[in-house]
Design an enzyme around this catalytic site. Structure first.
Site, PDB file in Angstrom:
ATOM      1  N   LEU A  19     -89.705 -50.047  -6.588  1.00 56.95           N
ATOM      2  CA  LEU A  19     -90.882 -49.430  -5.781  1.00 56.95           C
ATOM      3  C   LEU A  19     -90.678 -49.942  -4.322  1.00 56.95           C
ATOM      4  O   LEU A  19     -90.568 -51.017  -4.117  1.00 56.95           O
ATOM      5  CB  LEU A  19     -92.002 -49.910  -6.345  1.00 56.95           C
ATOM      6  CG  LEU A  19     -92.762 -49.288  -7.628  1.00 56.95           C
ATOM      7  CD1 LEU A  19     -94.325 -49.862  -7.507  1.00 56.95           C
ATOM      8  CD2 LEU A  19     -92.928 -47.914  -7.451  1.00 56.95           C
ATOM      9  N   HIS A  20     -90.638 -48.881  -3.319  1.00 60.95           N
ATOM     10  CA  HIS A  20     -90.460 -49.099  -2.039  1.00 60.95           C
ATOM     11  C   HIS A  20     -91.509 -48.175  -1.132  1.00 60.95           C
ATOM     12  O   HIS A  20     -91.203 -48.370  -0.050  1.00 60.95           O
ATOM     13  CB  HIS A  20     -89.225 -49.315  -1.620  1.00 60.95           C
ATOM     14  CG  HIS A  20     -88.466 -48.112  -1.359  1.00 60.95           C
ATOM     15  ND1 HIS A  20     -88.156 -47.478  -2.645  1.00 60.95           N
ATOM     16  CD2 HIS A  20     -88.100 -47.340  -0.491  1.00 60.95           C
ATOM     17  CE1 HIS A  20     -87.536 -46.453  -2.088  1.00 60.95           C
ATOM     18  NE2 HIS A  20     -87.196 -46.422  -0.865  1.00 60.95           N
TER      19      HIS A  20
END
Ligand code: UD1
Length: 373
Positions: A215-216
């Site tokens: 996740l970013h």
């Protein structure tokens, strides 16, 4: 003697490197072929948008990408600062080097900044991965895609939806060439090596019995409320199935800032680690029970690998991974239900989209050479 064709190839951020690697190989192959009288002089330009060893150098090493001819070393900054710095520094290079064409990939700030500079100097631009649209302008990448595609002279698309988007926006048909997905060239080339390394074992995982999470996106990791809810869900998930979660620097920074970094003793099956290299990433995706991500690249890689994928976003610019592949959009509200469906074996069965066949870089080089004439 024929004058060499000078191609400036731009890369800057992690998802660019696996798209540039096969193109550099295709150029090398072209130059080695004695029948090709007109040689290509590649000028590899790294903007420096990503600079950590794990976010950049590791990919150059694993994918055998030659060292960049130029590194603009722009580093991090706000969107305006980063984009402007790339433009100022890249303009100087263009004036010095006078490339015949500039080749950009993907949708990061480096892609848009270099396209703007080249267009204003009258240098032709080819965009690899053109035409993808999430129709969500709150995503910085969507703005980058729209600007890049409005200016590029050659739009190299991975899938029919991309062609349709461009045609709807008024791009002339002659500029659009469907060539397939260049990331899949790199995946096919390196899958055996990744499998032989079995990276899941380094994290104490068993084949098919863990979740690979990445996740970013700012929408998921920049706000405290969203990130808190996400981490609570992951802690719950890790009680059903172990989780491997390499942390993007943006995500790590926010977990620390909001005091959300999980205690290993409390959540032994939630394994957070530093960003992983390319072999590790595709190896982990290949053997996972499923992947949970907000990455564009992983949506495509899981489709090719036929690993179920849950994408924690309200939309995707890669709808073919849903219509043809193994991808499904999810949200914090639906996540537990979507996970349970997969754990009950009710996962999506997918197919590999047309032209995701490992031969895209050759088709791209052909199209660029045809456009040069
Ligand atoms: C960028 C791209 C995004 C892509 C992602 C892949 C844009 C607008 N965004 O997002 O499309 O999916 O890369 O990773 O171009 N940082 C480091 N080391 C690095 C790079 C960044 O510590 O090598 C930290 C910095 O604190 C920086 C933050 O990460 O401020 C975000 O980096 P940035 O390049 O601005 O955006 P990404 O979130 O990486």
């Amino acid at each position: 003697m024929n004058k060499k064709i000078k191609l400036a190839l731009i890369c800057g951020a992690r998802p660019n490197f696996m798209k540039i690697a096969p193109l550099m190989s295709a150029i090398d192959k072209h130059n080695r072929n004695e029948n090709n009288k007109r040689k290509i002089e590649p000028l590899l330009i790294h903007t420096g948008q990503h600079y950590d060893v794990q976010m950049s150098d590791a990919f150059f090493q694993q994918l055998h990408i030659p060292d960049p001819d130029v590194n603009l070393e722009v580093g991090s900054g706000s969107h305006a600062v980063q984009t402007a710095e790339i433009m100022i520094r890249f303009e100087k290079i263009c004036l010095q080097e006078k490339p015949d064409w500039v080749i950009v990939v993907g949708d990061v700030n480096s892609t848009m900044a270099c396209t703007l500079v080249a267009s204003k100097l009258g240098i032709k631009v080819a965009h690899i991965e053109a035409g993808l649209r999430s129709f969500d302008r709150s995503m910085p990448e969507e703005i980058n895609r729209l600007v890049t595609d409005a200016l590029a002279d050659l739009l190299l698309t991975p899938s029919p939806d991309a062609d349709e988007n461009l045609l709807r926006e008024g791009v002339s048909k002659e500029k659009i060439k469907r060539v397939g997905n260049i990331m899949i060239d790199t995946l096919i080339m390196n899958l055996e090596k990744a499998r032989s390394l079995a990276p899941h074992r380094q994290y104490g995982m068993k084949e098919g019995e863990y979740v690979f999470v990445t996740l970013h996106r700012p929408a998921n990791v920049d706000g405290k409320e969203a990130l808190t809810a996400i981490m609570q869900n992951f802690a719950a998930l890790s009680q059903k199935l172990p989780v491997v979660f390499p942390l993007h620097p943006r995500t790590e920074k926010n977990l620390i800032q909001y005091g959300l970094m999980p205690e290993p003793n409390h959540h032994p099956n939630l394994k957070l680690c530093k960003p992983v290299g390319y072999f590790e990433s595709i190896g982990l995706a290949d053997k996972a029970r499923f992947v949970l991500t907000d990455s564009g690249g992983l949506q495509e890689e899981t489709t090719f690998l036929k690993t179920p994928c849950l994408t924690l976003r309200p939309n995707t610019e890669r709808p073919i991974t849903i219509t043809v592949g193994t991808n499904k959009l999810t949200s914090i509200e639906t996540l537990q239900n979507d996970i349970d469906m997969i754990l009950e074996g009710k996962q999506k069965q997918g197919m590999v989209p047309e032209l995701w066949d490992g031969l895209t870089s050759g088709r791209i080089l052909n199209e660029i050479l045809k456009s040069i004439g």
